[in-house]
Enzyme design. Structure first.
Site, mmCIF file in Angstrom:
data_model
loop_
_atom_site.group_PDB
_atom_site.id
_atom_site.type_symbol
_atom_site.label_atom_id
_atom_site.label_comp_id
_atom_site.label_asym_id
_atom_site.label_seq_id
_atom_site.Cartn_x
_atom_site.Cartn_y
_atom_site.Cartn_z
ATOM 1 N N CYS A 74 23.828 0.817 -19.231
ATOM 2 C CA CYS A 74 22.588 0.100 -19.512
ATOM 3 C C CYS A 74 22.771 -0.643 -20.838
ATOM 4 O O CYS A 74 23.036 -0.016 -21.866
ATOM 5 C CB CYS A 74 21.457 1.128 -19.620
ATOM 6 S SG CYS A 74 19.879 0.460 -20.138
ATOM 7 N N CYS A 183 22.424 -7.420 -18.351
ATOM 8 C CA CYS A 183 21.646 -6.256 -17.898
ATOM 9 C C CYS A 183 22.316 -5.760 -16.628
ATOM 10 O O CYS A 183 22.658 -6.560 -15.747
ATOM 11 C CB CYS A 183 20.205 -6.676 -17.612
ATOM 12 S SG CYS A 183 19.217 -5.413 -16.766
#
Ligand code: DGL
Length: 258
Positions: A74, A183
């Site tokens: 992440c 992302c």
């Protein structure tokens, strides 16, 4: 700890499976445990303190499950919390950050685009890295709403097309030749993104680089690799349907409160 201990991978939700896939492809014998903290997604709008606390909760779960190495799949958690995680735990961490470097080095127009969460784009770590490429113009765009649509299973919705179009058009007009996906949820949007971008614009994500780094750290710091093949394990703390479908129903997903 022994050879057959698992590699832990976590994300705010299901997006980090894009990183997990690259790791699984490169290291097919490694046992992996994937943690999707979908109940708390998106992390992108949370404060640094909240992101650190959630990341620690995820790490505690993975350590309780004997992980020998943890991949923070992440960008938002990496850019806001990896320093604190490294300081708090005695286990190797691999993070994921937007791949500005290869984009900036290869760009001919010297204009690149980056699509990421607010938490990543506002982080100190990201801004420190971005400053190193002052010869390149970096067009930053927050992907408002994209993670929510992916988490809710609306990957191919008209709303997704509308949002992507509004984020990417200004980048095309500014003459980018590279788009960095900052992302881990966004690689799932590549088919839609390709429909919007002209062919000469390259899309970069960090999955393979993270997998290679995982392999190196495993060799150098952990010093042992799995010898017995075992099935990956997926945990999620909300409805498992979307995760199951993104994995093409190939693996079982365990719903658990963590
Ligand atoms: N997948 C995450 C990332 O790479 C975070 C998305 C979110 O929860 O906002 O940034």
């Amino acid at each position: 700890m022994n050879n057959n201990n698992p590699i832990g991978v976590f994300d705010s939700g299901i997006g980090g499976t894009s990183i997990w896939s690259a790791i699984y492809e490169l290291l097919p014998n490694e046992k992996t445990i994937y943690l999707a903290d979908s109940k708390n997604a998106p992390y992108g709008q949370k404060t640094k303190e909240e992101i650190i606390a959630l990341s620690k909760k995820n790490v505690d779960f993975l350590i309780e499950n004997d992980c020998k190495l943890i991949v923070v799949a992440c960008n938002t958690a990496t850019t806001n919390a990896i320093q604190e995680l490294r300081a708090a735990y005695n286990i190797p961490f691999i993070g994921i950050e937007p791949a500005i470097k290869p984009a900036a080095h290869n760009s001919k127009t010297q204009v690149i685009g980056i699509l990421a969460t607010k938490g990543t784009l506002n982080s100190e770590l990201f801004n420190k890295n971005a400053e190193m490429f002052h010869d390149t113009k970096i067009i930053e765009q927050i992907g408002h709403g994209l993670v929510e649509l992916i988490e809710n299973g609306n990957l191919n919705s008209p709303e997704m097309t509308r949002l992507l179009d509004s984020y990417l058009r200004p980048m095309i007009e500014a003459n980018i030749d590279y788009l960095v996906l900052g992302c881990s949820h966004y690689p799932y949007l590549i088919p839609q993104i390709k429909k919007i971008l002209p062919e000469h614009i390259q899309i970069i994500d960090s999955g393979e680089a993270v997998a290679r780094q995982t392999k190196n750290i495993l060799r150098e710091k952990v010093g042992f690799s799995n010898t017995e093949k075992s099935e990956p394990v997926f945990y999620i703390n909300s409805n498992p349907a979307v995760l199951t479908s993104i994995l093409d129903s190939k693996y079982s997903v365990i719903q658990k409160d963590f």
